[in-house]
Design an enzyme around this catalytic site. Structure first.
Site, PDB file in Angstrom:
ATOM      1  N   SER A 243       0.854  -1.191   0.000  1.00 54.21           N
ATOM      2  CA  SER A 243       0.000   0.000   0.000  1.00 54.21           C
ATOM      3  C   SER A 243       0.889   1.239   0.000  1.00 54.21           C
ATOM      4  CB  SER A 243      -0.942  -0.033   1.212  1.00 54.21           C
ATOM      5  OG  SER A 243      -1.841   1.059   1.176  1.00 54.21           O
ATOM      6  N   THR A 244       0.810   2.082   1.024  1.00 58.43           N
ATOM      7  CA  THR A 244       1.579   3.323   1.067  1.00 58.43           C
ATOM      8  C   THR A 244       3.076   3.041   0.934  1.00 58.43           C
ATOM      9  OG1 THR A 244      -0.087   4.210   2.571  1.00 58.43           O
ATOM     10  CG2 THR A 244       1.983   5.421   2.393  1.00 58.43           C
TER      11      THR A 244
ATOM     12  N   HIS B 230      -2.803  -1.267  -3.052  1.00 58.04           N
ATOM     13  CA  HIS B 230      -3.955  -0.397  -2.814  1.00 58.04           C
ATOM     14  C   HIS B 230      -3.851   0.823  -3.721  1.00 58.04           C
ATOM     15  CE1 HIS B 230      -4.297  -2.095   1.556  1.00 58.04           C
ATOM     16  NE2 HIS B 230      -4.716  -2.947   0.648  1.00 58.04           N
TER      17      HIS B 230
ATOM     18  N   MET C 155      -0.162   1.294   5.058  1.00 58.17           N
ATOM     19  CA  MET C 155      -0.982   1.611   6.219  1.00 58.17           C
ATOM     20  C   MET C 155      -1.992   0.502   6.472  1.00 58.17           C
ATOM     21  SD  MET C 155      -1.762   5.664   5.574  1.00 58.17           S
ATOM     22  CE  MET C 155      -3.090   5.625   6.791  1.00 58.17           C
TER      23      MET C 155
ATOM     24  N   ASP D 103      -4.267  -4.801   6.371  1.00 52.57           N
ATOM     25  CA  ASP D 103      -4.678  -5.699   5.299  1.00 52.57           C
ATOM     26  C   ASP D 103      -3.551  -6.685   4.997  1.00 52.57           C
ATOM     27  OD1 ASP D 103      -6.253  -6.775   3.268  1.00 52.57           O
ATOM     28  OD2 ASP D 103      -5.517  -5.353   1.772  1.00 52.57           O
TER      29      ASP D 103
END
Length: 404
Positions: free
Chosen positions: A220-221, A248, A341, A344
């Site tokens: 993600s991030t 993401h 973040m 997940d």
């Protein structure tokens, strides 16, 4: 007429002085005002500047001294991509979050900005009215400002370099511990002149004895840059297995990400299509807005896409992918949880471990945000916690049948 505040925004009370300092840069007076109000409404944040173009923001960096800048891409006089390196030149540890609407050009620019030093991006709804009413956009923006701003403070001049060196050494100790043993001394360290008391050691488990037949990655991030490095570092061993990636990202962004991964890895990469057969040496990225899973049909493994509800507030989400990979490949599963973040992927890590598969998590020191990999590590079901520079070579060895 658009206006720009050249003076730091006043804070309402003394507590604001200890909060994350935020600058908003957007040529739309409506959007700029809205984002500024969101920042001011959060007790953990302080608005210190609001500007209509990049030049005004660059000129104000030293005086306003923000921790985080929310930076629009398309602006008159100086756009966001031009302003970005000038801002970072004035303040090297500045966190910049790009904000742009979901056009292909803006997606390209946002991903390019990541390579130039931006920490993350936030896709804006296409119309002003949608921005005004979007609860999801507000939540994503504020959550990223707070998470990235806090990490910037933890890694600041008061102890960040020391923290990163200590965490890297701890991650190295974890990776060199005997398989299945608790990595001695591995803990999450706090910033500051002295390290905080050691947290309980993170447990690891042995790698599967089975040779991997698939590589599944969740991120993600900070993920786009980590993915490109990871896939490039694996080298020619990537030809041995299909690679499935859930990052993401919204629609449009994922297609461009796949193009970037193809260039980095020198392997075919694309958004997955529903029902297509997974081929060794090919990289399949979950399309923005759809979950990706895998399914076995006879002797072939197929990619499946579905428009189900978000999982862990994400769509695509990592957990559905990991769950499905574990079901199809069992002990021949190799998965990686990269920077991001939230949590997940953690449930999927447990599923993979229960099926006998192997999982590697990125370490805290090299993660932009140690949410997802941290949650994965805390399950005690990972085989190693490694810095990003060591994950690719490790995977290469595993795919080539090297030592566990």
């Amino acid at each position: 007429m658009n206006v720009s505040s050249s003076a730091p925004a006043p804070h309402r009370d003394g507590a604001k002085a200890d909060c994350i300092r935020v600058m908003v840069v957007d040529d739309s007076v409506v959007i700029r005002g809205l984002l500024s109000r969101w920042v001011e409404a959060d007790p953990a944040l302080q608005l210190v500047g609001s500007h209509r173009n990049g030049k005004l923001a660059v000129d104000d960096i030293e005086r306003s001294n923000p921790d985080v800048v929310v930076l629009d891409i398309e602006m008159p006089e100086m756009d966001g991509l031009t302003a970005l390196p000038l801002m970072l030149r004035k303040k090297r540890d500045l966190v910049v979050i790009m904000a742009s609407t979901l056009t292909r050009r803006n997606a390209e620019v946002s991903l390019r900005a990541l390579s130039l030093g931006a920490q993350d991006y936030v896709p804006k709804p296409e119309s002003t009215s949608e921005v005004t009413t979007s609860i999801d956009f507000r939540r994503e923006l504020i959550d990223k400002v707070k998470a990235l701003g806090q990490r910037r403070r933890n890694l600041g001049p008061a102890g960040g370099g020391r923290m990163m060196r200590a965490q890297t050494a701890a991650g190295r100790a974890a990776s060199q511990a005997p398989a299945g043993a608790a990595p001695a001394g591995y803990s999450r360290l706090a910033a500051g002149p002295a390290a905080a008391p050691a947290a309980p050691a993170i447990r690891t488990r042995p790698y599967s004895a089975a040779r991997p037949r698939i590589l599944a990655i969740g991120s993600s991030t900070g993920g786009p840059q980590a993915l490109q490095k990871l896939l490039a570092d694996i080298g020619t061993a990537i030809r041995e297995v299909p690679v499935v990636v859930t990052q993401h990202m919204p629609p449009t962004f994922t297609a461009i990400l796949a193009e970037h991964l193809a260039k980095a890895s020198l392997r075919p990469a694309k958004e997955a299509e529903n029902g297509e057969v997974l081929k060794p040496g090919h990289i399949y990225v979950a399309p923005g807005g759809l979950h990706m899973t895998v399914d076995k049909d006879g002797g072939q493994v197929l990619a499946r896409l579905n428009d189900g509800p978000p999982v862990n507030f994400c769509k695509p989400a990592v957990d559905p992918l990991f769950d499905s990979v574990a079901k199809v490949y069992g002990s021949a599963t190799l998965a990686v949880v990269l920077t991001g973040m939230g949590h997940d992927g953690a449930a999927g890590v447990r599923t993979i471990a229960a099926g006998g598969g192997s999982v590697i998590a990125q370490d805290e020191a090299t993660s932009v945000v140690w949410g997802m990999p941290g949650a994965a590590a805390q399950t005690g079901m990972c085989c190693e916690i490694l810095p990003i520079s060591r994950i690719g070579p490790k995977i290469s060895g595993l795919l080539s049948g090297g030592p566990r």
